[in-house]
Structures are given as structure tokens and as C-alpha cells.
Design an enzyme around this catalytic site. Sequence first.
Site, PDB file in Angstrom:
ATOM      1  N   HIS A 158      -3.457   6.831   1.910  1.00 24.07           N
ATOM      2  CA  HIS A 158      -3.849   5.522   1.394  1.00 24.07           C
ATOM      3  C   HIS A 158      -5.245   5.201   1.903  1.00 24.07           C
ATOM      4  CE1 HIS A 158      -4.241   1.327   0.714  1.00 24.07           C
ATOM      5  NE2 HIS A 158      -4.021   0.990   1.978  1.00 24.07           N
TER       6      HIS A 158
ATOM      7  N   CYS B  33       0.801  -1.226   0.000  1.00 24.90           N
ATOM      8  CA  CYS B  33       0.000   0.000   0.000  1.00 24.90           C
ATOM      9  C   CYS B  33       0.832   1.274   0.000  1.00 24.90           C
ATOM     10  CB  CYS B  33      -0.943  -0.010   1.190  1.00 24.90           C
ATOM     11  SG  CYS B  33      -2.012  -1.473   1.244  1.00 24.90           S
TER      12      CYS B  33
ATOM     13  N   ASN C 220     -10.159  -0.761  -0.291  1.00 24.96           N
ATOM     14  CA  ASN C 220      -8.698  -0.679  -0.231  1.00 24.96           C
ATOM     15  C   ASN C 220      -8.125  -1.292  -1.504  1.00 24.96           C
ATOM     16  OD1 ASN C 220      -5.949  -1.035   0.250  1.00 24.96           O
ATOM     17  ND2 ASN C 220      -6.221  -1.692   2.364  1.00 24.96           N
TER      18      ASN C 220
END
Length: 334
Positions: A259, A118, A289
Site C-alpha cells: 500500500h 487501505c 496515498n
Amino acid sequence: MKSLNTQGARILATGSAVPELCVNNFKISEMVETSDDWIVTRTGIKERRVLTGINKSVVDLASLASIRALNKISMDPLEIDLIILATSSPNDLFGSASQVQAKIGANKAVAFDLTAACSGFVLGIVTGAQFIQNGSYKNILVIGADVLSKWTDWSDRSTCILFGDGAGAVIIQSCSIEKNGILGFQLNTDGEKSDQLSIPYRNKEKNQTISICKGEFDFIQMNGKEVYKFAVSKVPLSILTCLHSLCISPKDISWLLLHQANERILYAVAERLSIHSSKLISNLHKYGNTSAASIPLALDEALKNKRIKDNDLIVISGFGAGLTWGTVVIKWKC
């Protein structure tokens, strides 16, 4: 923190791509014991996109996002000098950047994968800026793309509600120092906690003749509570350290782009920095996500919606598996 101050670099264009299939929380509740209210309350996610098709991969999404970025500025793919593909879900374990290079026709570009989960896109931006800073390349394509649906256990309620697929791309170009848009960065790693978020390798068989183990990768494993504590403690510190080195106050920030992992994390980080939630850029509710894709996907959408203006200061921070986290501060140049 390192400051990029010998050669200017700026983001010239952005592009993004997501799969057509939209899986909302009601569909998830048909697969595991959960509900739309439970997921939204704890994560802020309402739906996510999932890549389908036997022959479809991260290369397809990364290529489409790249082409859209190129088309915005009518740039010939042959003008790209370097392609950095930030992904943890390549189509080939040896790397997929070269496949993207071929698919978009950027035949003169060097291409390689960068794996930092990420945090990958932030590290990709910083890496690309270094090549521009030292004069090696002029036009660099940085892509954040992941298809973590392929590594998700859809019977695991703790993880299957979180992840989606997508891609985002930016073109970074060299410029004069007066027009520099990438102001500085701060990067960190804590490998001792790598098991808190991982896709572990498991030994399955052993060749008795030469004692070689043969195995496969497991599904995503995550300690949600520990990842949350990590993010809300380390990310604000990273941002403050980076801002301090640039003599910039948090109150001067125009936008905070984190993020897109969990809505609670986004608000907690903003609160610790005393940055109003109205300055948060987020599309988590639509895509979940998307790992390395989340930041460029949200950036491209914010630009499409004309939220970001010339000379806006954007703090971008990624965090995740490794454990890795990093911040890059950008002054937007139209």
C-alpha cells in the site's frame, strides 16, 4: 493463512483512473505551512490527484478504471458475475457498487461495497477468490477506489499532504488449478487501535422528543507515529507468515507491492524482509496515498510499463485503518 487450492483463480486484466487535477507540493505550501522539500523528505510524495466537480464521485473513477480493464480483454460487462468495490469514501452511505454496476452496464452482476480502508483491495481480492474457489462465480471485478480529498482537512498539515484520489480495477477469472495465480493470503485486524486512523462520527444535535442524536462524519484523524510503527512491525510479519505457509523464501520474490502510504514505510518493510529496494513497485510520488486504490493503481502502471513478466511472484500487502493489514501472494500469469 488460508491457501486457495481447490479451484484456480487468476487476474485476467487491470485498469486504473485518476482525476485530471494535479496538486503538487508547491500548491500545498500555499495552503499550509510546509514545503516541497519537507513533504518529499518525510513521505516521498511530490504530487497527488484530486477529484473536482460537484457531481463527480468515487463512482466515476471506479467505473472508468473498470471499463479500461474490460476493454483490455474485450470483455462484455454482461459477463461479469460479481462486483466488489473496496472503498471508504462511497457516493452513498448505503454503498456505491450498485451505481458502478449500472454505469458500466454490468447488469447481470451482483454488486456490493467492502470497507477496509487501505487494506480494502487486498480483502477484495481474497473475497473474490473465495467465490471462485467455491464455484459460485467465474468472472469477478474487484475495484479499489477512494476520494479521500472529500474527507481531508486541507488546513491540517499532518494529513493534507498525504492523500490523493484514484481507482484501480482487476478482473479475476476462474481457471484450472495448474494455471492458478492467487497462491495464498494472510489477514489480520486489531480493533483496539482503530482510533489511530479514522474518520470519526460526531454527534451534533439531539432530537428531544425521541432522544435521537443527529451528527456527521469528521475529517481524517491520524496518529502518524503510531501508524508508522504499526506498519513496519506488522506488515513484514504478515508477509513472512504467508510466505512460510507457501514454502516460499523472500529471496524468491520478484516484486513487493505495498500500500502506497509513505516512502519510509515501503523501504523499512523491504529492509526487514531483506528484499532489495529495486523490487519495490511504487508510484507514491505521483499520486500520494490513494487508500484502497493505491495497490491496483500501482499494479496497472507496472504492467503498462512491462515490468512484470510471466510467472513473476508478487507479494501484495495492504495496511491501514481498522487497524487492518493483509497479504496476498500472486504468481503472475500472462
